[in-house]
Design an enzyme around this catalytic site. Structure first.
Site, short mmCIF file in Angstrom:
data_model
loop_
_atom_site.label_atom_id
_atom_site.label_comp_id
_atom_site.label_asym_id
_atom_site.label_seq_id
_atom_site.Cartn_x
_atom_site.Cartn_y
_atom_site.Cartn_z
N GLU A 142 40.11 37.60 33.40
CA GLU A 142 40.67 36.55 32.52
C GLU A 142 42.18 36.78 32.39
O GLU A 142 42.67 37.86 32.72
CB GLU A 142 40.02 36.65 31.13
CG GLU A 142 38.53 36.43 31.19
CD GLU A 142 37.91 36.33 29.80
OE1 GLU A 142 38.63 36.52 28.80
OE2 GLU A 142 36.70 36.05 29.76
N PRO A 143 42.89 35.80 31.86
CA PRO A 143 44.34 36.00 31.71
C PRO A 143 44.67 37.28 30.93
O PRO A 143 45.62 37.98 31.26
CB PRO A 143 44.79 34.75 30.93
CG PRO A 143 43.77 33.71 31.29
CD PRO A 143 42.47 34.44 31.48
N ALA A 172 42.31 39.81 30.34
CA ALA A 172 41.34 40.87 30.63
C ALA A 172 41.27 41.08 32.14
O ALA A 172 40.57 40.35 32.84
CB ALA A 172 39.95 40.51 30.08
N GLY A 173 42.08 42.03 32.62
CA GLY A 173 42.09 42.35 34.06
C GLY A 173 41.39 43.67 34.27
O GLY A 173 40.16 43.75 34.28
N SER A 174 42.19 44.74 34.35
CA SER A 174 41.61 46.07 34.53
C SER A 174 40.69 46.41 33.36
O SER A 174 39.71 47.11 33.52
CB SER A 174 42.71 47.12 34.63
OG SER A 174 43.53 46.83 35.74
N GLY A 177 59.00 46.46 65.58
CA GLY A 177 60.42 46.14 65.38
C GLY A 177 60.61 44.72 64.88
O GLY A 177 59.84 44.24 64.05
N GLY A 178 61.62 44.03 65.42
CA GLY A 178 61.92 42.66 64.98
C GLY A 178 60.75 41.71 65.20
O GLY A 178 60.51 40.80 64.39
N GLU A 195 38.89 44.22 42.87
CA GLU A 195 37.76 45.14 42.71
C GLU A 195 38.19 46.49 42.13
O GLU A 195 37.64 47.54 42.49
CB GLU A 195 37.04 45.35 44.06
CG GLU A 195 35.87 44.41 44.29
CD GLU A 195 34.84 44.45 43.16
OE1 GLU A 195 34.89 43.52 42.32
OE2 GLU A 195 34.02 45.37 43.10
C1 LIG Z 1 43.74 37.23 45.31
C2 LIG Z 1 42.90 37.74 44.18
C3 LIG Z 1 41.54 37.52 44.17
C4 LIG Z 1 40.77 37.97 43.09
N1 LIG Z 1 39.42 37.67 43.05
C5 LIG Z 1 38.73 37.92 41.92
C6 LIG Z 1 37.39 37.44 41.76
O1 LIG Z 1 36.82 36.84 42.66
N2 LIG Z 1 36.76 37.65 40.59
C7 LIG Z 1 37.35 38.32 39.55
O2 LIG Z 1 36.73 38.47 38.51
N3 LIG Z 1 38.62 38.81 39.67
C8 LIG Z 1 39.32 38.61 40.82
N4 LIG Z 1 40.61 39.06 40.94
C9 LIG Z 1 41.22 39.76 39.83
C10 LIG Z 1 41.48 41.24 40.10
O3 LIG Z 1 40.28 41.95 40.12
C11 LIG Z 1 42.48 41.70 39.05
O4 LIG Z 1 43.72 41.14 39.40
C12 LIG Z 1 42.58 43.20 38.95
O5 LIG Z 1 41.40 43.73 38.41
C13 LIG Z 1 43.76 43.66 38.09
O6 LIG Z 1 43.81 42.98 36.89
P1 LIG Z 1 45.18 42.28 36.42
O7 LIG Z 1 45.63 41.40 37.53
O8 LIG Z 1 44.96 41.67 35.10
O9 LIG Z 1 46.20 43.47 36.32
P2 LIG Z 1 46.37 44.47 35.11
O10 LIG Z 1 45.08 45.00 34.66
O11 LIG Z 1 47.27 43.88 34.09
O12 LIG Z 1 47.18 45.64 35.85
C14 LIG Z 1 48.56 45.54 36.21
C15 LIG Z 1 48.99 46.92 36.71
O13 LIG Z 1 48.81 47.89 35.67
C16 LIG Z 1 47.97 48.94 36.10
N5 LIG Z 1 47.11 49.34 34.98
C17 LIG Z 1 46.22 48.57 34.32
N6 LIG Z 1 45.60 49.28 33.36
C18 LIG Z 1 46.12 50.52 33.41
C19 LIG Z 1 45.90 51.71 32.66
N7 LIG Z 1 45.01 51.77 31.69
N8 LIG Z 1 46.61 52.80 32.97
C20 LIG Z 1 47.52 52.79 33.99
N9 LIG Z 1 47.79 51.68 34.73
C21 LIG Z 1 47.09 50.56 34.45
C22 LIG Z 1 47.17 48.35 37.24
O14 LIG Z 1 46.70 49.37 38.14
C23 LIG Z 1 48.18 47.43 37.89
O15 LIG Z 1 49.01 48.17 38.74
C24 LIG Z 1 41.38 38.67 42.03
C25 LIG Z 1 42.76 38.91 42.06
C26 LIG Z 1 43.52 38.44 43.10
C27 LIG Z 1 45.01 38.67 43.07
#
Ligand SMILES: Cc1cc2nc3c(=O)[nH]c(=O)nc-3n(C[C@H](O)[C@H](O)[C@H](O)COP(=O)(O)OP(=O)(O)OC[C@H]3O[C@@H](n4cnc5c(N)ncnc54)[C@H](O)[C@@H]3O)c2cc1C
Length: 558
Positions: free
Chosen positions: A128-129, A131-133, A343-344, A367
């Site tokens: 989600e916007p 909720a990533g990691s 190279g180029g 992932e």
């Molecule tokens: C092309 C593409 C396809 C995707 N497909 C899917 C899909 O099919 N389904 C789905 O659900 N998701 C999908 N994703 C989402 C993807 O899994 C997330 O982008 C990823 O999990 C990271 O989350 P975020 O982008 O919010 O980054 P963030 O979680 O904000 O992380 C940004 C940076 O901070 C670092 N970071 C985060 N937390 C910590 C911490 N606690 N300590 C230290 N460093 C940290 C990360 O390693 C990263 O370098 C996709 C993303 C892309 C770009």
């Protein structure tokens, strides 16, 4: 698991399909137009065409019931073709995962059979916007719809970000918060209130459709709650991480190798300073050989983990994380080096390595990012260190010393040095309470991944020498070459663990002054330095193998 013959046939069909439908010019054009070739993706997942999705589906639901090893082989091959298209197929696998692990028998029958028989494309809606990691900060909600005291359905509200196949899938698994916690729901395309945005304009994997989703009062029946019990979502997602991360690991491996497999033949034809680049040691030993060693270390870890998953050892999440971390980082380095190697020309679209580099970049992000992998690996192995009072890696080191006694040329002694150094670094970190520094915790994850991969590669070199490698294992290299690759990688791993370990333990105040010399000795640094002897000869030998000059020097490298 499927028979070796069936796997070979599937790989062959995949290659032929790609040769006919996805030649380089088509891939370059689609990449430039930023277009997902939906028709081709559908043909790949169509039971009466390529039917690649059948491999992922259990036999009882009309699939072939491929195991982890089969899935790794197919994923590597798909990545060698195009990582965007591979992502579209992966999305169906990921999307159906919560169903495979957590659904009721009726749900499995309905949805998995539809994927097998109708080639239904799925998407996996977790991110989600906000909720990533950290998926636990999920904001999408699923409110119960009640009728006479009974739950008859759910009303879902929220948004999802970066969803692969988001704009093209037929069905989606969506993670949403129910009153009892995160849960997966199956939502079909076209459900009122469910919409996708325009495709994202991405750096790479431009043949894959990635789109944001919005859910506004999306109503689903109660039987769309995966497993029928609320609050199981995060467990269901966790249950397959080992497996799904192996798939992305195979993507990194396939991407990295497909770039090197363009650089290697190119360098035999490109004449500079009177001879082909492939004859120049400063070129091969910087741009090609170290990348081969890192990729093959990652492959060794994937193959061991896949074998263990297939043998029923569980989902092996930490091992999946190590495989993903090693292969995707190595894939990125290999693709970048391949641009340099051309190279180029490498910097232009026409030669493909530039596209591969952009494509493979995603594998360290989706992932689970590399940093999250480092954390996952480190936390788990830190527990092993504590539970065994610091003996975990000393014991592993002894196993490799024993392997070295039986197979002295496989680099097992060097892997033992890496593991021994790791044990010492961890112990210093424990004494100094240094894992309070997040950077130390994450670096430990990296060093664990290197040391354990060195062990895997040495073990696989020994198995290959004994003729006991898994029947589906990759056999690009013979026993002498794999042993040399293993020695090259293990030297790098041992040096990395000991010198980076010393740097950061000292950097965080865990050792200083007069103690440094003692720490250097306990890390085995003098032995690790001595073990670098022979590195150049091993690299020369591996270069000879890669450039098919083995006859000249094979005796020298034995
Ligand atoms: C092309 C593409 C396809 C995707 N497909 C899917 C899909 O099919 N389904 C789905 O659900 N998701 C999908 N994703 C989402 C993807 O899994 C997330 O982008 C990823 O999990 C990271 O989350 P975020 O982008 O919010 O980054 P963030 O979680 O904000 O992380 C940004 C940076 O901070 C670092 N970071 C985060 N937390 C910590 C911490 N606690 N300590 C230290 N460093 C940290 C990360 O390693 C990263 O370098 C996709 C993303 C892309 C770009």
């Amino acid at each position: 698991m499927i028979a070796k013959k069936t796997l070979k046939m599937s790989l062959k069909s995949l290659r032929e399909f790609a040769r006919k439908k996805l030649p380089d010019e088509t891939l370059i054009e689609l990449d430039e137009r930023d277009e997902c070739p939906l028709e081709i993706v559908r043909q790949m997942c169509s039971p009466d065409k390529l039917g690649i999705q059948l491999l992922f589906i259990p036999e009882e639901y009309g699939g072939l019931g491929g195991g982890a090893f089969d899935v790794y082989c197919i994923c590597e091959e798909m990545a060698r073709i195009d990582l965007g298209i591979a992502t579209a197929v992966l999305a169906t696998f990921l999307g159906s995962d919560p169903i495979t692990v957590g659904a009721t028998p009726e749900q499995k029958k309905l949805w998995l059979t539809r994927i097998a028989e109708e080639g239904l494309l799925f998407a996996y809606g977790a991110t989600e916007p906000n909720a990533g990691s950290d998926l636990a900060s999920l904001e999408t909600t699923a409110d119960r719809v009640m009728d006479r005291g009974r739950i008859v359905g759910y009303k879902i509200n929220g948004s999802k970000q970066w969803i692969s196949n988001g704009g093209v899938a037929d069905a989606f698994t969506i993670l949403a918060n129910t009153p009892a916690g995160p849960s997966w729901f199956i939502v079909e395309k076209g459900t009122p209130g469910f919409q996708h945005d325009e495709p994202e304009d991405k750096h790479g994997i431009r043949l894959s459709n990635t789109a944001a989703l919005s859910l506004n009062d999306v109503c689903v029946d109660a039987d769309r709650l995966v497993g029928g019990v609320e609050g199981q979502g995060l467990n269901q997602a966790q249950a397959v991480f080992g497996y799904t991360r192996l798939m992305v690991a195979a993507f990194g491996l396939g991407g990295g190798w497909s770039a090197l497999d363009r650089a290697i033949p190119y360098s035999t034809k490109r004449i500079q300073a009177g001879g082909p680049l492939s004859e120049k040691q400063g070129y091969t030993h910087k741009l090609i050989v170290p990348n081969v060693a890192r990729l093959e270390a990652g492959r060794a870890f994937i193959e061991e983990t896949a074998e263990r998953i297939d043998a029923g050892e569980g989902s092996l999440n930490t091992e999946g994380a190590i495989a993903k971390y090693m292969c995707t980082e190595a894939g990125n380095l290999a693709a970048d080096a391949s641009i340099q190697a051309l190279g180029g020309y490498g910097y232009t679209h026409e030669y493909m390595v530039e596209k591969i580099k952009r494509d493979v970049r995603i594998t360290t992000i989706y992932e689970g990012t590399s940093e999250i992998m480092e954390m996952t690996i480190s936390r788990d192995r830190w527990q092993s260190h504590l539970k065994t009072r610091g003996q975990h890696y000393h014991e592993r080191a002894r196993e490799f010393e024993a392997l070295d006694a039986r197979h002295p040329d496989t680099g097992a002694n060097l892997a033992a040095l890496a593991l021994q150094a790791l044990a010492e670094v961890m112990e210093r970190a424990r004494i100094g309470r240094l894992t309070r520094h997040q950077h130390i915790l994450l670096r430990l994850g990296e060093w664990v991944a290197y040391a354990e991969s060195a062990g895997s590669l040495a073990r696989r070199a020994a198995l290959l020498a004994e003729g006991k490698l898994h029947e589906k294992a990759n056999l690009r290299f013979d026993a002498a070459a794999l042993a040399a690759i293993s020695r090259i990688f293990a030297r790098e791993a041992a040096l990395k663990v000991a010198t980076d370990g010393l740097r950061w333990i000292a950097g965080a105040g865990g050792v200083g002054g007069a103690d440094i010399a003692g720490f250097e000795t306990s890390l085995g640094l003098p032995a690790i330095h001595r073990a670098q002897a022979g590195l150049m000869a091993d690299m020369d030998f591996v270069a000879d193998v890669l450039f098919e000059r083995t006859a000249k020097r094979v005796g020298q490298a034995a």
